[in-house]
Design an enzyme around this catalytic site. Structure first.
Site, PDB file in Angstrom:
ATOM      1  CB  CYS A 101      25.579  75.181  76.209  1.00 48.69           C
ATOM      2  SG  CYS A 101      23.882  75.366  75.646  1.00 48.69           S
ATOM      3  CB  CYS A 104      30.582  79.990  76.994  1.00 44.05           C
ATOM      4  SG  CYS A 104      30.599  81.024  75.526  1.00 44.05           S
ATOM      5  CG  HIS A 105      28.281  77.972  80.186  1.00 42.04           C
ATOM      6  ND1 HIS A 105      28.430  78.957  81.130  1.00 42.04           N
ATOM      7  CD2 HIS A 105      27.377  78.448  79.287  1.00 42.04           C
ATOM      8  CE1 HIS A 105      27.638  79.988  80.819  1.00 42.04           C
ATOM      9  NE2 HIS A 105      26.998  79.706  79.699  1.00 42.04           N
ATOM     10  CB  CYS A 138      23.146  81.877  76.405  1.00 40.19           C
ATOM     11  SG  CYS A 138      24.040  82.178  77.948  1.00 40.19           S
ATOM     12  CB  CYS A 201      -1.205  81.491  94.494  1.00 38.81           C
ATOM     13  SG  CYS A 201      -0.887  82.169  92.857  1.00 38.81           S
ATOM     14  CB  CYS A 204      -5.118  76.091  96.403  1.00 43.69           C
ATOM     15  SG  CYS A 204      -6.744  75.940  95.631  1.00 43.69           S
ATOM     16  CG  HIS A 205      -0.842  76.054  96.143  1.00 44.78           C
ATOM     17  ND1 HIS A 205      -0.728  74.682  96.098  1.00 44.78           N
ATOM     18  CD2 HIS A 205      -1.363  76.426  94.941  1.00 44.78           C
ATOM     19  CE1 HIS A 205      -1.126  74.248  94.909  1.00 44.78           C
ATOM     20  NE2 HIS A 205      -1.529  75.288  94.192  1.00 44.78           N
ATOM     21  CB  CYS A 246      -2.457  77.246  88.945  1.00 39.92           C
ATOM     22  SG  CYS A 246      -1.942  75.862  89.976  1.00 39.92           S
TER      23      CYS A 246
END
Lengths: 285, 139, 109
Positions: A101, A104-105, A138, A201, A204-205, A246
């Site tokens: 990694c 390049c970074h 990548c 979802c 509940c949320h 979930c």
């Protein structure tokens, strides 16, 4: 309507009633600063696209003081064990191209800000990409290395490392332009009831956050803190693994981590957190 | 035990039933462990502080701290675990505060017990009940 | 040696003579309790860190006997007195015989 369907509906109503009659306890008022220096926004006005919620809260605000404390210092946070292993992987050359990694970074800090805007549109590929998909792109195309399992330990640790350098930056996921249709699909999935319990979802949320579901304090299901170290399984957990858990708990067959459905859902749920800080890798119960 | 109305009511509650069924074996293991540590000596209280959450969000990782100025050794026990021993801290000459914090496993709601052996050979004991919760949907 | 075991310690780099400083230690270790069973119902053998010690210039700070009830990735926080410039030595003892060490220098100004 068949008898079976009626019975299931009744069961779902009982489940909903259990949620509704539970003790009500709002998000607490605690403030999160990590390592005494990274200020985390855990409460923000809801993004304009959210019709039914005025204020968004990080899941951190729903946890007990003891669990909250573990995330306030990187030394105390066991997620950092996984981040450290990913930092080693970051510098490790793999694949036919002889690259790591870092080739390049350079430093991982060069990716500061990346976690805040993912999932995002990739013009060349013509697709919505999650951070995990980008990492595998990548690996496959730049490094000539084997792809990692979408929700495996290596991948989740790497996403945790990349997330860690964006902590404190506001989540800012685009929802229009080329990603709009995927975002709309994610929204559909968010409100779609699944499983024998017929729960979405949102049940509940969105409808019930702040309430107790048995002994657990329901959060808004924000994903700004992912990947997250859970006390329950003592490892770093990916967003898609959490989605799977979930959906399974609604007694449904789940979508797979990395599936188009979960990618769309991740984009939509991430956009519900626009304005909160990137917090991952967080600590939850 | 004299069967008073109060006793009957207490026995009728599920929590009391659980402890009546599940605890005695463990409790005696814990008593044995305390006796092994103290040699059967009386234990005092007040000079030892045990810090534990009243409610733990997960029994896998429960933060606890214990401190007893003047202690040479402190043992931590959990009376509802399959084996009660958790850890024993021995303090050396460069220990600044006779105490430590750690993270422990609790198999369910139970008492965490700390027993300190003091420099004068006396013993101090503190106890804290920790309620261990189970996640909402098991997910 | 168990895989993925890595000790970590957090110690201030400097201190005043005789000052009490807070030390945090954490070692990545699964702490298999010996209470769990695998998919076939066989008990997974116990494999834990069973002892942890901290010394400064050869003098002991704390010596911990550890049981399976200590959580995955054992964490200890405690306070040490630093009488002079020197080095902390931290040692973890594994059931499998492995010994893991970490050292940290502290300068007394």
């Amino acid at each position: 309507m068949s008898q079976g369907k009626t019975t299931l509906k009744a069961f779902a109503m009982v489940a909903a009633a259990t949620v509704a009659t539970g003790a009500f306890a709002d998000a607490d008022e605690d403030q999160l600063t990590i390592n005494g220096e990274i200020k985390i926004v855990t409460e923000a006005p809801a993004p304009a696209h959210m019709e039914y919620v005025d204020t968004i809260y990080s899941g951190w605000r729903y946890r007990s003081d003891e669990t909250q404390a573990v995330q306030m210092d990187d030394f105390d946070n066991p997620a950092m064990i996984f981040v450290e292993s990913a930092a080693e992987a970051w510098d490790t050359v793999e694949g036919d191209a002889g690259k790591s990694c870092a080739s390049c970074h350079n430093e991982v800090e060069s990716l500061r800000g990346v976690r805040a805007v993912y999932p995002k549109w990739n013009e060349a590929a013509g697709e919505v990409r999650t951070l995990a998909m980008q990492v595998n792109d990548c690996r496959e195309n730049e490094m000539g290395a084997e792809k990692w399992k979408y929700s495996g330990g290596d991948m989740t640790a790497m996403v945790g490392l990349i997330s860690s350098v964006s902590r404190g930056m506001p989540v800012n996921v685009a929802i229009d332009g080329p990603v709009q249709s995927t975002w709309e699909r994610g929204k559909e999935l968010y409100y779609e009831r699944t499983g024998q319990l017929e729960l979405s979802c949102a049940n509940c949320h969105e409808d019930s956050y702040g309430m107790m579901i048995r002994a657990d304090h329901l959060s808004q299901g924000q994903i700004n803190g992912f990947p997250t170290y859970r006390l329950k399984n003592t490892k770093l957990n990916s967003v898609h693994a959490r989605f799977k858990g979930c959906v399974r708990d609604t007694r449904a067959h789940t979508y797979k981590p990395g599936s188009p459905e979960f990618i769309a859902l991740e984009l939509y749920v991430a956009s519900r957190g626009n304005g909160l800080s990137v917090e991952g890798p967080s600590v939850r119960n | 035990m004299e069967l008073t109305r109060r006793n009957v009511v207490v026995l009728g509650s599920s929590a009391a039933l659980a402890s009546a069924v599940g605890m005695p074996a463990f409790a005696s293991l814990t008593d044995d462990a305390i006796a092994a540590f103290t040699g059967g000596a009386e234990t005092g209280s007040g000079a030892i502080t045990l810090t534990a959450p009243e409610i733990a969000e997960n029994g896998n990782t429960v933060p606890v701290g214990v401190e007893a100025p003047g202690a040479v050794e402190i043992t931590l026990l959990a009376d509802g675990n399959p084996t009660p021993a958790v850890a024993t801290f021995k303090f050396g000459p460069l220990s600044a505060v006779r105490g430590a914090s750690t993270r422990i496993r609790l198999a369910g709601t139970q008492n965490v017990i700390a027993v300190a052996k003091m420099e004068d050979g006396s013993f101090q004991m503190a106890k804290a009940e920790v309620k261990v919760t189970i996640g909402g949907c098991g997910g | 040696m168990a895989s993925g075991v890595k000790p970590r310690v957090k110690v201030p780099k400097t201190a005043a003579a005789g000052e009490s400083i807070t030390i945090k230690t954490l070692i990545s270790h699964k702490m298999e309790s010996g209470q769990r069973k695998d998919g076939d119902g066989n008990v997974i053998p116990r494999s834990i860190i069973n002892r942890f010690t901290a010394d400064f210039n050869g003098q002991n700070v704390i010596d911990v006997a550890i049981e399976p009830a200590i959580s995955t990735n054992p964490y200890f926080q405690f306070d040490a007195t630093v009488p002079e410039t020197g080095e902390f030595a931290f040692t973890w003892y594994d059931d499998d015989g492995s010994v893991y060490e970490a050292k940290k220098k502290v300068t007394v100004a």
